[in-house]
Write an enzyme that holds these catalytic residues in place. Structure first.
Site, PDB file in Angstrom:
ATOM      1  N   GLU A 356      31.351  82.325  -4.053  1.00  0.00           N
ATOM      2  CA  GLU A 356      30.989  81.481  -4.826  1.00  0.00           C
ATOM      3  C   GLU A 356      28.941  81.800  -4.914  1.00  0.00           C
ATOM      4  O   GLU A 356      28.703  82.481  -4.408  1.00  0.00           O
ATOM      5  CB  GLU A 356      31.411  79.757  -4.903  1.00  0.00           C
ATOM      6  CG  GLU A 356      29.798  79.068  -4.774  1.00  0.00           C
ATOM      7  CD  GLU A 356      30.234  77.127  -4.005  1.00  0.00           C
ATOM      8  OE1 GLU A 356      31.277  76.755  -3.538  1.00  0.00           O
ATOM      9  OE2 GLU A 356      29.280  76.613  -3.958  1.00  0.00           O
ATOM     10  N   HIS A 442      35.215  72.596   3.889  1.00  0.00           N
ATOM     11  CA  HIS A 442      36.014  72.735   3.754  1.00  0.00           C
ATOM     12  C   HIS A 442      36.817  72.671   4.755  1.00  0.00           C
ATOM     13  O   HIS A 442      37.840  73.370   4.346  1.00  0.00           O
ATOM     14  CB  HIS A 442      36.155  74.109   2.910  1.00  0.00           C
ATOM     15  CG  HIS A 442      35.576  74.309   1.432  1.00  0.00           C
ATOM     16  ND1 HIS A 442      35.926  75.715   1.096  1.00  0.00           N
ATOM     17  CD2 HIS A 442      35.349  73.896   1.043  1.00  0.00           C
ATOM     18  CE1 HIS A 442      35.458  75.260  -0.020  1.00  0.00           C
ATOM     19  NE2 HIS A 442      34.314  74.516   0.020  1.00  0.00           N
ATOM     20  N   ASN A 480      37.768  77.113  -3.253  1.00  0.00           N
ATOM     21  CA  ASN A 480      37.488  76.136  -3.244  1.00  0.00           C
ATOM     22  C   ASN A 480      38.541  74.742  -3.048  1.00  0.00           C
ATOM     23  O   ASN A 480      39.589  74.516  -3.640  1.00  0.00           O
ATOM     24  CB  ASN A 480      36.640  75.248  -3.649  1.00  0.00           C
ATOM     25  CG  ASN A 480      35.658  76.516  -4.062  1.00  0.00           C
ATOM     26  OD1 ASN A 480      35.603  77.423  -4.282  1.00  0.00           O
ATOM     27  ND2 ASN A 480      34.319  76.291  -3.443  1.00  0.00           N
TER      28      ASN A 480
HETATM   29  P1  FDA Z   1      37.885  63.196   1.255  1.00  0.00           P
HETATM   30  O1  FDA Z   1      37.016  63.686   2.217  1.00  0.00           O
HETATM   31  O2  FDA Z   1      37.344  63.392   0.436  1.00  0.00           O
HETATM   32  O3  FDA Z   1      37.930  61.657   1.572  1.00  0.00           O
HETATM   33  C1  FDA Z   1      38.409  61.493   3.540  1.00  0.00           C
HETATM   34  C2  FDA Z   1      37.265  59.228   2.591  1.00  0.00           C
HETATM   35  O4  FDA Z   1      37.880  58.221   4.096  1.00  0.00           O
HETATM   36  C3  FDA Z   1      35.752  59.301   2.994  1.00  0.00           C
HETATM   37  O5  FDA Z   1      35.241  58.425   2.199  1.00  0.00           O
HETATM   38  C4  FDA Z   1      35.431  58.601   4.232  1.00  0.00           C
HETATM   39  O6  FDA Z   1      34.522  58.195   4.959  1.00  0.00           O
HETATM   40  C5  FDA Z   1      36.560  57.761   4.365  1.00  0.00           C
HETATM   41  N1  FDA Z   1      37.480  57.722   5.775  1.00  0.00           N
HETATM   42  C6  FDA Z   1      37.303  58.568   7.005  1.00  0.00           C
HETATM   43  N2  FDA Z   1      37.887  58.068   8.355  1.00  0.00           N
HETATM   44  C7  FDA Z   1      37.441  57.012   7.977  1.00  0.00           C
HETATM   45  C8  FDA Z   1      38.044  55.527   8.757  1.00  0.00           C
HETATM   46  N3  FDA Z   1      39.334  55.572   9.573  1.00  0.00           N
HETATM   47  N4  FDA Z   1      38.435  54.284   7.784  1.00  0.00           N
HETATM   48  C9  FDA Z   1      38.170  54.312   6.662  1.00  0.00           C
HETATM   49  N5  FDA Z   1      38.094  54.890   6.102  1.00  0.00           N
HETATM   50  C10 FDA Z   1      37.813  56.811   6.646  1.00  0.00           C
HETATM   51  N6  FDA Z   1      35.554  71.496  -2.584  1.00  0.00           N
HETATM   52  C11 FDA Z   1      35.901  72.159  -4.274  1.00  0.00           C
HETATM   53  O7  FDA Z   1      36.899  71.684  -4.452  1.00  0.00           O
HETATM   54  N7  FDA Z   1      35.127  71.882  -4.771  1.00  0.00           N
HETATM   55  C12 FDA Z   1      33.523  72.105  -4.428  1.00  0.00           C
HETATM   56  O8  FDA Z   1      32.626  72.345  -5.102  1.00  0.00           O
HETATM   57  C13 FDA Z   1      33.283  71.688  -2.791  1.00  0.00           C
HETATM   58  N8  FDA Z   1      31.815  71.216  -2.875  1.00  0.00           N
HETATM   59  C14 FDA Z   1      31.867  70.319  -1.628  1.00  0.00           C
HETATM   60  C15 FDA Z   1      30.733  70.601  -1.151  1.00  0.00           C
HETATM   61  C16 FDA Z   1      30.014  69.688  -0.086  1.00  0.00           C
HETATM   62  C17 FDA Z   1      28.583  69.855   0.099  1.00  0.00           C
HETATM   63  C18 FDA Z   1      31.430  68.864   0.629  1.00  0.00           C
HETATM   64  C19 FDA Z   1      30.594  68.538   2.050  1.00  0.00           C
HETATM   65  C20 FDA Z   1      32.525  69.582   0.732  1.00  0.00           C
HETATM   66  C21 FDA Z   1      32.918  70.079  -0.945  1.00  0.00           C
HETATM   67  N9  FDA Z   1      34.082  70.596  -0.911  1.00  0.00           N
HETATM   68  C22 FDA Z   1      34.429  71.354  -2.036  1.00  0.00           C
HETATM   69  C23 FDA Z   1      35.069  69.982   0.111  1.00  0.00           C
HETATM   70  C24 FDA Z   1      35.910  69.608  -1.181  1.00  0.00           C
HETATM   71  O9  FDA Z   1      35.201  67.648  -1.303  1.00  0.00           O
HETATM   72  C25 FDA Z   1      36.472  68.445   0.149  1.00  0.00           C
HETATM   73  O10 FDA Z   1      37.693  69.278   0.222  1.00  0.00           O
HETATM   74  C26 FDA Z   1      37.674  67.213   0.069  1.00  0.00           C
HETATM   75  O11 FDA Z   1      37.058  65.867  -0.436  1.00  0.00           O
HETATM   76  C27 FDA Z   1      38.512  66.439   0.998  1.00  0.00           C
HETATM   77  O12 FDA Z   1      39.511  65.979   0.393  1.00  0.00           O
HETATM   78  P2  FDA Z   1      40.702  64.118   1.801  1.00  0.00           P
HETATM   79  O13 FDA Z   1      41.377  63.676   0.234  1.00  0.00           O
HETATM   80  O14 FDA Z   1      41.254  65.724   2.015  1.00  0.00           O
HETATM   81  O15 FDA Z   1      39.240  64.099   2.282  1.00  0.00           O
END
Ligand code: FDA
Length: 504
Positions: A356, A442, A480
């Site tokens: 990217e 990721h 991503n």
């Molecule tokens: P995700 O992590 O989204 O959600 C999990 C949730 O569960 C969170 O809100 C957390 O607080 C909550 N949680 C965790 N444990 C808990 C508990 N015990 N009790 C209650 N709640 C709890 N991807 C992409 O495709 N394009 C992109 O441009 C980007 N860019 C990017 C930038 C940055 C800075 C980051 C950090 C990440 C990306 N990503 C990305 C990655 C993408 O955001 C990521 O892969 C997904 O959010 C993952 O989705 P999930 O459903 O796995 O969980």
């Protein structure tokens, strides 16, 4: 006995969780979502919901004394970081021994902080990574469903070619072309029409004000505006914020009993609750869902979980790097924080890379070209339960990233050679360093589909217990990941509702 019963509980509010809750709600199943972070809809004292990238405050970070930005340094000076009060902010950096993982915290999970890049993987690679999933069905049905629900949109070509805000991307494209490399436009969930109005001075600036990793105040179609809004709209789904699920046990009648801690935004414990449910969906992300199941297995509350829980984790081959351009080749003081172009060399048989072209929205000319390279690294990490801290510890060593660094290096060496340019060594910490090999955006895996679960996310060893998020994907997807996580969750929940929920 003070235990609240709901038919279905979804832990987390990220991609997998949001899909599951919407479809359960549509099927008429009363569902409670538990989210440890906040709902981000209240303006702070400055009138904005989120704090900006250049002057972050406590809203930026999840219980830190100082922000931990990925590009903390410039000319080795710690310019971007600020001292802050610990608070339930929106971006967390989970620091394991030799790998740090950025995750979003709040209603919408990662969608609140991510770059919005919405990319489906190359079909051949998807088939390689998840061979037991019917790819024809995925590409004809579930990827399109995910794209439409997530409101994925494309940048207007003419605007991309002419606006100062994407000069940085055009400069990188020209340099890639000189090295014989092709680029592709990358769709996004950020509303590109809004962005054009930002540029025209007709809408408040967000992407064009450097906002992204600490949240976008405008323009971003995050999950709270798409899937979660639709889920709440069913009238069957509620979201409990600042509620963290801690333990899971199964009761004699087969239902699940959760202990949940409710805190205030400063971290003070308000209550410890017990909630029971028939169907339990884990959407807490790769780190969160894996930790919950690992804790349950190791402390004996779900003793029959498989030894595969915790295995198969990877950072999706993430490597950041940056190049220094010649003074006659500026990248622009004005850069959109939303990436729109990628260098696609995934078909390279030796070193597949999808890179990217990332902005460096510093508000001044830096001559920097920045990249987030996604590589194909076969190395995997494993989570182990640490009883002393009651946390999942990641077994991953820095040198496991060597294959990823060398793949990225082989691509960017070509670009540097063709353009007689060099790497920047000052952006990734205090030492000389051209490649960031110690963090990922990721995180993937930990409860891998077909190993820790069946082929639809049903956790092995237990009935009515499901994993719905990025922990299903075995460490790498080549692009991503959120579109894949969303589409896979759509596929799995359709089957689960039909066979396990409405049939029961
Ligand atoms: P995700 O992590 O989204 O959600 C999990 C949730 O569960 C969170 O809100 C957390 O607080 C909550 N949680 C965790 N444990 C808990 C508990 N015990 N009790 C209650 N709640 C709890 N991807 C992409 O495709 N394009 C992109 O441009 C980007 N860019 C990017 C930038 C940055 C800075 C980051 C950090 C990440 C990306 N990503 C990305 C990655 C993408 O955001 C990521 O892969 C997904 O959010 C993952 O989705 P999930 O459903 O796995 O969980």
């Amino acid at each position: 006995d003070g235990v609240a019963f709901v038919p279905a509980v979804v832990i987390g509010t990220g991609y997998g969780a949001a899909v599951s809750a919407l479809r359960l709600g549509e099927a008429g199943v009363r569902t409670v979502m538990l989210e440890m972070g906040q709902l981000w809809n209240q303006p702070g004292p400055d009138g904005n919901v989120f704090s900006g990238m250049l002057k972050p405050d406590k809203r930026s970070s999840w219980f830190k004394n100082r922000t931990e930005a990925p590009l903390g340094s410039f000319l080795w000076l710690d310019l971007a970081n600020r001292d802050i009060d610990p608070y339930a902010g929106v971006l967390d950096r989970v620091n394991f021994d030799q790998m740090s993982v950025y995750v979003g915290r709040g209603v919408g999970g990662g969608s609140l902080v991510n770059g919005g890049m919405a990319v489906a993987p190359k079909r051949s690679y998807f088939e390689e990574v998840l061979p037991r999933v019917d790819s024809a069905e995925m590409y004809s049905r579930y990827f399109p469903r995910a794209n439409s629900m997530l409101r994925v949109n494309h940048i207007d070509d003419g605007w991309f070619e002419s606006t100062e805000w994407y000069k940085f991307a055009r400069v990188s494209r020209d340099q890639a072309q000189k090295a014989g490399l092709g680029t592709v436009h990358v769709p996004n969930v950020y509303d590109f029409d809004h962005m054009r109005r930002e540029a025209a001075g007709e809408a408040p600036k967000s992407a064009l004000a450097g906002e992204v990793i600490y949240g976008n105040n405008h323009g971003k179609q995050s999950l709270d505006k798409t899937y979660l809004a639709a889920a709440l709209g069913t009238g069957k789904v509620t979201i409990e914020t600042l509620h963290q699920a801690r333990t899971i046990r199964q009761q004699k009648d087969g239902t699940y009993l959760l202990t949940v801690e409710q805190r205030d935004a400063d971290g003070r414990l308000l209550a410890t609750k017990e909630i029971s449910c028939r169907h339990l969906f884990l959407g807490a992300g790769s780190l969160g869902s894996t930790e919950l199941l690992l804790r349950a297995r190791e402390t004996g509350t779900l003793p029959d979980l498989s030894s595969e829980i915790g295995a198969g984790w990877g950072p999706n081959g993430n490597i950041m790097t940056a190049r220094a351009n010649h003074v006659w080749n500026p990248t622009g003081a004005n850069q959109s924080s939303i990436p729109a172009l990628g260098i696609d060399d995934w078909d390279n048989p030796q070193n597949p890379v999808f890179a990217e072209i990332a902005p460096m929205p510093a508000g001044l000319e830096t001559w920097v070209s920045l990249y987030l390279a996604i590589t194909k690294n076969p190395e995997r990490g494993t989570f182990a339960y640490d009883a002393a801290t009651d946390r999942a510890a990641l077994r991953w060593t820095r040198d496991q990233n060597t294959p990823a660094v060398s793949a990225a290096k082989s691509l960017f060496d070509r670009i540097n050679k063709a353009n007689t340019t060099m790497y920047r060594y000052d952006l990734f910490g205090k030492q000389l360093k051209a490649f960031s090999d110690d963090f990922t955006y990721h995180p993937l895996g930990g409860c891998v589909l077909g190993r820790a679960t069946d082929d639809y996310g049903r956790v092995k060893g237990y009935k009515n217990l499901y994993v719905t998020d990025g922990s299903l994907i075995p460490g790498s997807i080549g692009v991503n990941p959120f579109v894949t996580i969303t589409a896979l969750a759509e596929r799995n929940i359709e089957r689960v509702i039909r066979q396990d929920v409405t049939a029961a």
